[in-house]
Write a protein that holds these residues in place. Structure first.
Motif, short mmCIF file in Angstrom:
data_model
loop_
_atom_site.label_atom_id
_atom_site.label_comp_id
_atom_site.label_asym_id
_atom_site.label_seq_id
_atom_site.Cartn_x
_atom_site.Cartn_y
_atom_site.Cartn_z
N THR A 136 -7.47 2.13 -0.52
CA THR A 136 -6.72 0.90 -0.25
C THR A 136 -7.62 -0.05 0.54
N MET A 187 -8.15 6.68 2.21
CA MET A 187 -7.35 6.24 1.07
C MET A 187 -7.98 5.06 0.34
N ALA A 245 2.60 9.50 -1.34
CA ALA A 245 4.00 9.06 -1.33
C ALA A 245 4.97 10.15 -1.79
N ASN A 257 0.83 -1.20 0.00
CA ASN A 257 0.00 0.00 0.00
C ASN A 257 0.88 1.26 0.00
N LEU A 258 0.56 2.24 0.84
CA LEU A 258 1.31 3.49 0.84
C LEU A 258 2.77 3.27 1.17
N ILE A 288 -2.71 6.53 -2.92
CA ILE A 288 -1.36 6.46 -2.39
C ILE A 288 -0.39 7.27 -3.25
#
Length: 251
Positions: free
Chosen positions: A193, A191, A224, A19-20, A220
């Motif tokens: 996700t 998010m 990031a 994920n992130l 994400i």
């Protein structure tokens, strides 16, 4: 002038396998950093190894490390093992977290303890060890949540468990300033996700989308690059909680 890029730096990312955290690992490696990728349990090992392969494909040195960070001794070991594998740590990122949406009157003591152990206690001792291990002019970044600025139901232990990190961040920013270390928290909106969807109904997902730019959840890919910026050219920002959520909420 100190080098403000990630090239040649050593980065430890807690929760850095998927994920992130996984994307932060990959972007940091593409920027020239070596990466220590932490994952929590065996169920996420394969994703951490996939991220390691991407890090190495970018030409960077990498290692995967595991451990339950709610145990301070494991946090100490994580930093020691990371240093042994890739060298002195320049940047420490904590992307670990756990979400629970549940009414207060239905929340058990075990759920409360787990949420605060993961979101608050682990974050505190990660910052503590980072303060002991991160090199001068280093960076410490914790992922929190935009719910810190929301007036909503259901997320008492999630937002509540993340909220102390703001205070940890400000204190650490002052305490580590003499060594040139910047300390920040990043607060994404909900998010896109698996971390999020298990807690919400389809109707509430649509509501969350409606509150942000473009009628969409935070991605994400939106967060990031902000983390890698704070870890490099954004060094002058410190002691802050940055709400990066497309206008979902603010203070």
């Amino acid at each position: 002038m100190a080098d403000r890029t990630l090239n040649g730096k050593n980065v430890l990312i807690a929760g850095g396998g998927k994920n992130l955290g996984g994307l932060i690992s990959r972007l940091s490696a593409q920027a020239g950093a070596n990466i220590a990728i932490h994952y929590n349990s065996e169920s996420s090992r394969s994703e951490a190894e996939e991220t390691l392969a991407a890090v190495e494909a970018a030409g960077a040195k990498g290692v995967v490390l595991s451990g339950d960070l709610t145990v301070p001794a494991n946090v100490e070991k994580l930093f020691a093992d990371a240093e042994a594998a890739i060298g002195p740590i320049d940047v420490a990122v904590n992307a670990v977290g756990k979400v629970l949406r549940k009414p207060i009157v239905e929340t058990t003591e075990d759920e409360y303890d787990s949420m605060f152990d993961i979101n608050s206690k682990a974050a505190y001792f990660f910052i503590k060890e980072a303060g002991k291990h991160v090199a001068d002019d280093g960076k410490i970044i914790t992922i929190v949540t935009a719910l810190l600025a929301a007036f909503t139901d259901g997320y008492s232990t999630y937002a509540g468990g993340k909220s102390p990190v703001e205070h940890f961040t400000r204190a650490a920013a002052k305490e580590f300033a003499e060594r040139g270390i910047s300390v920040n928290a990043v607060a994404p909106g909900p998010m896109d996700t698996p971390f999020f969807y298990g807690q919400e109904t389809p109707e509430r997902v649509e509501f969350h989308k409606s509150q942000a730019l473009g009628n969409q959840l935070t991605k994400i890919e939106d967060i990031a690059p902000l983390v890698t910026f704070l870890a490099s050219e954004g060094w002058w920002i410190t002691g802050q909680t940055i709400f990066a959520n497309g206008g979902y909420t603010t203070r």
